[in-house]
Design an enzyme around this catalytic site. Structure first.
Site, PDB file in Angstrom:
ATOM      1  CE  LYS A 106      -3.992   1.987   2.451  1.00 60.13           C
ATOM      2  NZ  LYS A 106      -4.814   1.914   3.683  1.00 60.13           N
ATOM      3  CB  SER A 113      -8.012   3.974   2.605  1.00 59.42           C
ATOM      4  OG  SER A 113      -7.144   3.258   3.475  1.00 59.42           O
ATOM      5  CB  SER A 132      -8.200   1.260   5.527  1.00 59.77           C
ATOM      6  OG  SER A 132      -8.875   2.484   5.555  1.00 59.77           O
TER       7      SER A 132
END
Lengths: 498, 499
Positions: free
Chosen positions: B78, B153, B177
């Site tokens: 990420k 997210s 997330s």
């Protein structure tokens, strides 16, 4: 119109508050492992943490906590069993994270005091200065504003940033309101900062060099009309950077505020800057008034929970209090009050003590450091130990005591060492300053002859010069006739005061 | 092609020298090339770095070196974690072009385990969002239906798993997330106990809530990755100095007989899609069949969790994001000689931050302001304590708690973009876990009847008892696999060009 100081104190009573920022002398920064050395090349002592790079996290320097607890203990504070860091949020280019990691409503040390003494015409007076809190925080970087006329950010062509200082541990020591100092307010303020500095120096937690900014003082001051019982509005004068300036800033603010009040004006609560040249203050940016720092507990750090065992160990390890130490040294060295005060004021107590510890006679050590060496240092505007080391001075004093140097010769040796000609031995060699060793040999024989015939010696002292012949003969005999009779005569008569 | 296999299977193939790490890495780059124009899971591909890392693993394996279990397995990172020299944007324009000079601790651990980092994945800007639509670099599409969101997210990480672009991924979870994207893409994601995985190098959104964690397609793979990245880090003061629970053994154990599993009453009902509740209940029946005991527990303060979260997280973010000021890194706007430093900071932040980030900075700045602090931030912290107590009381009655991960399946891109409140409600079931700092897992429990889209099953375990969620997750996964006959991702339509 401006009042003079006498007029001010006739009508007004000052109320003081002092905030002192101390840079700790830890080897590494408050929240990272970067070095803290003063004067390094810009931005060479930085890392992701103290540059506030995305993702970097702080870790508390345990040594900084230890130093702060020591300061708290030395100032008779209670040490909080649980305290927290908080973020003080505001934007400034030299503050990497745009928040300062500080302590807010949960400081590590609270409720202490420090007794200070001042000399007055009515004799010595003591004041108990109450300490509200001692807390930890980190320093910011430094901005250098280039171009423009003011050296300030507004109007500069560009600014240079050095983050070497960012994250250096700072301790803030805040007094409670200091009431009832009356006309002595400036002296009390100075004495407090001086006493604090001595304590910090004794704890060895800071360099306490005001001129380098490792100890900075903010002066809060308000005036009230005598007898009114109402506190006035205060001003905060920032970054007052010498003991003398502390005293001058208080005096200056008292006069400024009183003069305003006399004219029926109001005092504005504001930040002011001390002007070294004039001893006056000028207003800071009025914008700072509206600042809301949005403090909240620092989520990246865990609370500080010092074990009580650790605190007790630190308490036991506290050094002697400066006031106690002074009394002890004064007694040991048999120094009169006035000269002791001179030594303290000249900040030479440590130096003299170190010289004595190297074997020097206390009186000689004191007179060399405060006399000849201080004189040269004052001329050159440096500190005496910047010119010559304690070790060299101790060595010179030892040579005097051994009779290998006279005071007059020793002055030349000091001069040579300061001029960079090497150690005292080097200087003596190069300049040929040594008392001829024959002389010291002769002196021993002379002293022996005097000891053997005290009555004769007494007669010579009394003015009977020819009586010296017998003593000269004894010396010549003792030295196997190798001494220079004229020299012996000269030394002998001089020794006996003729 | 091995790309549809689990990481554990790939590891076996590598160990048996059926495939080299370089070949395996290249297979994944081929898949990325084929499908990522549609999925848009990646923001940056580090082909050179990945291949050289893989080649190094091959060399070491050939030399007979004993390698860690995941050595040579590709991973998607990420874009909120720093990787030295590799662009890190956090999905924001304000960090465009920034190459961090240091590795996050998670990245250091991945590298030393020989995991091959393929690139950085898309995300909502600074991890603020539940759909990846808030990325400044365009949304990621759900591989199950490209018109739908992949969650957020960390939508890039979970979409990469579901599209077989990587078998492993790292996510971060502040309010869900990791777990909500896992739920809506039919993958597995774990938010470890707060402090279980180092946050050093994780660009902070909300420091007291953020936690990096493992994502994969199976519970065991997730556990293997968990084991690699977890552990005490002296660089993170909030990191827990305790041994990492043996999550791998737990994932393999597959025995929940006698375990007490609590269903949280407050995490169902109004707002939960029918199909989501059905699949959740079916999974509960499976657990009963496996011998688990089901109890219902009440956590009354969960009602306030979302409100408190939207005070704490924005407050911390308003301070954490202050450092993005153009002075030392990233975007700089207005530095043309006509603006002062403060103006340049303002112009940069105006241009560099997106709408949602600005919204939260404003919210947080307000909540922390003097005069409002006690009413907002102060009250929110009290709610947080109450939520912790609810969990403590619940864990006295059971070993783990369960709920649907997200109230709905994946919604359409754009559907909630203009309704922040509706968007925030997506995290209603995941937020309490972050508020209490405990562990949470999401694993797939079926496809909702209404839309044939994956449903997530959430397992919550007490702090530093992360092995419990792997124990329950591993057992449930096996039972469901037996029931379905094939992994859930095999039900997904094949992407155009997919290998």
């Amino acid at each position: 119109m401006s009042l003079n100081y006498e007029q001010v104190i006739e009508k007004y009573e000052p109320t003081l508050g002092l905030e002192v920022h101390v840079e700790l002398n830890t080897k590494s920064k408050m929240f990272c492992g970067c070095a803290t050395e003063f004067g390094a090349k810009p931005n060479t002592q930085t890392c992701p943490v103290c540059l506030g790079l995305p993702g970097a996290l702080p870790v508390v320097n345990k040594k900084a906590i230890e130093s702060t607890i020591l300061i708290g203990l030395a100032l008779n504070c209670s040490i909080a069993p649980y305290s927290r860091f908080a973020r003080k949020n505001y934007f400034y280019p030299d503050m990497p994270k745009n928040f300062q990691t500080s302590q807010y409503d949960e400081p590590i040390c609270v409720n202490g005091y420090l007794d200070v003494e001042i000399e007055t015409d009515e004799g010595n007076k003591s004041f108990k200065i109450e300490i509200e809190r001692v807390h930890m925080e980190e320093d910011t970087g430094k901005s250098l504003h280039v171009g423009g006329n003011t050296g300030r950010i507004h109007g500069a062509d560009y600014s240079l940033l050095d983050y070497n200082r960012a994250g250096i541990p700072l301790v803030e020591i805040v007094t409670k309101v200091i009431p009832n100092t009356g006309k002595y307010a400036p002296q009390v303020a100075r004495a407090y900062v001086a006493a604090l500095r001595d304590i910090l120096r004794g704890l060895q937690v800071s360099d306490v060099k005001m001129e380098q900014g490792s100890l900075r003082c903010d002066v809060n001051l308000s005036l009230s009309s005598i007898g009114s019982g109402k506190l006035g509005t205060r001003s905060e004068t920032k970054n007052v950077n010498s003991l003398r300036s502390v005293e001058r800033a208080v005096t200056g603010e008292m006069i400024r505020q009183a003069s305003k009040l006399e004219q029926g004006e109001r005092i504005i609560q504001e930040t002011r800057h001390f002007l070294e040249e004039s001893g006056q203050t000028r207003p800071g940016r009025s914008k700072e008034q509206a600042e809301d720092y949005r403090y909240f507990p620092e989520p990246d750090l865990v609370p500080v929970v010092p074990e009580s065992k650790w605190i007790e160990e630190l308490r036991k390890a506290l050094p002697e209090k400066p006031a106690d130490r002074r009394k002890r040294l004064q007694a040991a060295w048999a120094v009169p009050d006035k000269e002791m005060a001179a030594m303290v004021n000249a900040e030479l107590l440590d130096t003299v003590e170190q010289t004595v510890l190297l074997g020097a006679d206390a009186t000689k050590a004191r007179s060399w450091w405060l006399g000849e060496i201080s004189r040269i240092a004052n001329d050159r505007n440096v500190f005496p130990t910047d010119l010559i080391s304690v070790k060299d001075v101790a060595e010179i004093i030892a040579l005097i005591s051994k009779g290998e140097l006279t005071d007059k010769l020793a002055r030349q040796v000091v001069e040579g060492v300061i001029a960079g000609e090497g150690t005292p031995t080097d200087v003596i060699g190069k300049r040929g300053l040594k008392v001829v060793s024959d002389d010291s040999q002769l002196m021993k024989s002379i002293e022996a002859a005097i000891a053997a015939s005290p009555e004769t010696a007494e007669r010579v002292r009394g003015g009977n010069i020819p009586a010296a012949g017998a003593l000269i003969g004894a010396v010549m005999k003792a030295t196997g006739g190798q001494a220079d009779a004229a020299k012996v005569r000269e030394l002998l008569l001089k020794h006996l005061g003729q | 092609m091995l790309i549809r296999e689990s990481a554990s299977k790939m590891a076996e193939a590598l160990a048996n020298k059926e495939v080299s790490a370089v070949e395996l890495t290249n297979q994944h780059f081929e898949q990325i090339e084929a499908v990522d124009k549609d999925v848009h899971a990646f923001l940056y591909l580090d082909k050179e770095g990945a291949i050289s890392q893989a080649a190094d693993i091959d060399k070491r394996r050939a030399a007979g070196e004993k390698l860690s279990p995941l050595a040579g397995i590709p991973l998607a990172l990420k874009d909120v974690l720093t990787q030295k020299g590799v662009p890190t944007t956090c999905g924001s324009k304000i960090l465009a072009g920034w190459r961090p000079p240091y590795d996050a601790t998670v990245v250091t651990k991945l590298k030393s385990a020989g995991v091959v980092i393929l690139g950085k994945t898309n995300m909502d800007e600074f991890a603020m969002g539940s759909s990846t639509e808030n990325s400044a670099y365009g949304p990621t599409h759900n591989p199950w239906d490209l018109s739908r969101i992949p969650g957020g997210s960390g939508g890039g990480s979970s979409a990469a798993l579901a599209a077989f672009e990587a078998p492993l991924a790292i996510g971060t979870d502040t309010g869900g997330s990791i777990r909500q994207p896992a739920a809506v893409t039919g993958t597995v994601g774990v938010k470890p106990t707060y402090g279980g995985v180092s946050r050093y190098g994780l660009v902070a959104f909300s420091s007291s809530l953020d936690q990096a964690g493992p994502c994969a397609r199976t519970v065991l793979d997730t556990a293997l990755l968990h084991q690699v990245i977890a552990g005490f880090d002296p660089r993170d003061s909030t990191s827990i100095n305790q041994a990492v629970p043996d999550v791998v053994a737990a994932a393999k154990k597959q025995n929940v007989a006698g375990m007490k599993i609590g269903i949280v009453k407050q995490l169902s009902g109004d707002g939960y899609q029918k199909g989501v509740e059905n699949k959740f209940n079916e999974a509960i029946s499976e657990l009963v069949k496996l011998g688990a005991e089901i109890v219902e527990v009440s956590c009354p303060n969960f009602e306030y969790a979302l409100a408190a979260y939207y005070l704490i997280a924005p407050s911390e973010c308003s301070s954490n994001l202050a450092r993005f000021d153009s002075i030392r890194f990233g975007l700089r706007v207005g530095d043309d000689g006509t603006h002062g430093a403060e103006e340049v900071m303002n112009l940069t932040r105006q241009a560099g931050f997106g709408r949602e980030v600005k919204r939260r900075i404003i919210l947080g700045t307000y909540a922390l302001s003097s005069g409002y602090y006690d009413a907002y931030y102060g009250s929110a912290q009290k709610v947080r304590t109450l939520i912790k107590r609810d969990f403590e009381a619940a864990f006295e009655k059971c070993d783990v708690l369960v709920s649907p991960t997200a109230p709905t399946t994946a919604f359409k891109i754009g559907e909630k973009a203009n309704d922040p409140l509706a968007m925030y409600l997506n995290d209603i079931a995941t937020i309490p876990v972050n508020m209490a700092g405990i562990g949470g897992m999401s694993l797939p429990c079926g496809l909702a009847d209404e839309d044939n889209l994956p449903v997530g099953f959430q397992i919550m375990s007490p702090a530093m008892k992360d092995e419990r969620m792997y124990l329950v997750g591993g057992a449930l996964e096996a039972a469901l696999l037996a029931k379905w006959g094939k992994p859930i991702l095999d039900f997904a339509p094949k992407l155009v060009g997919s290998k």
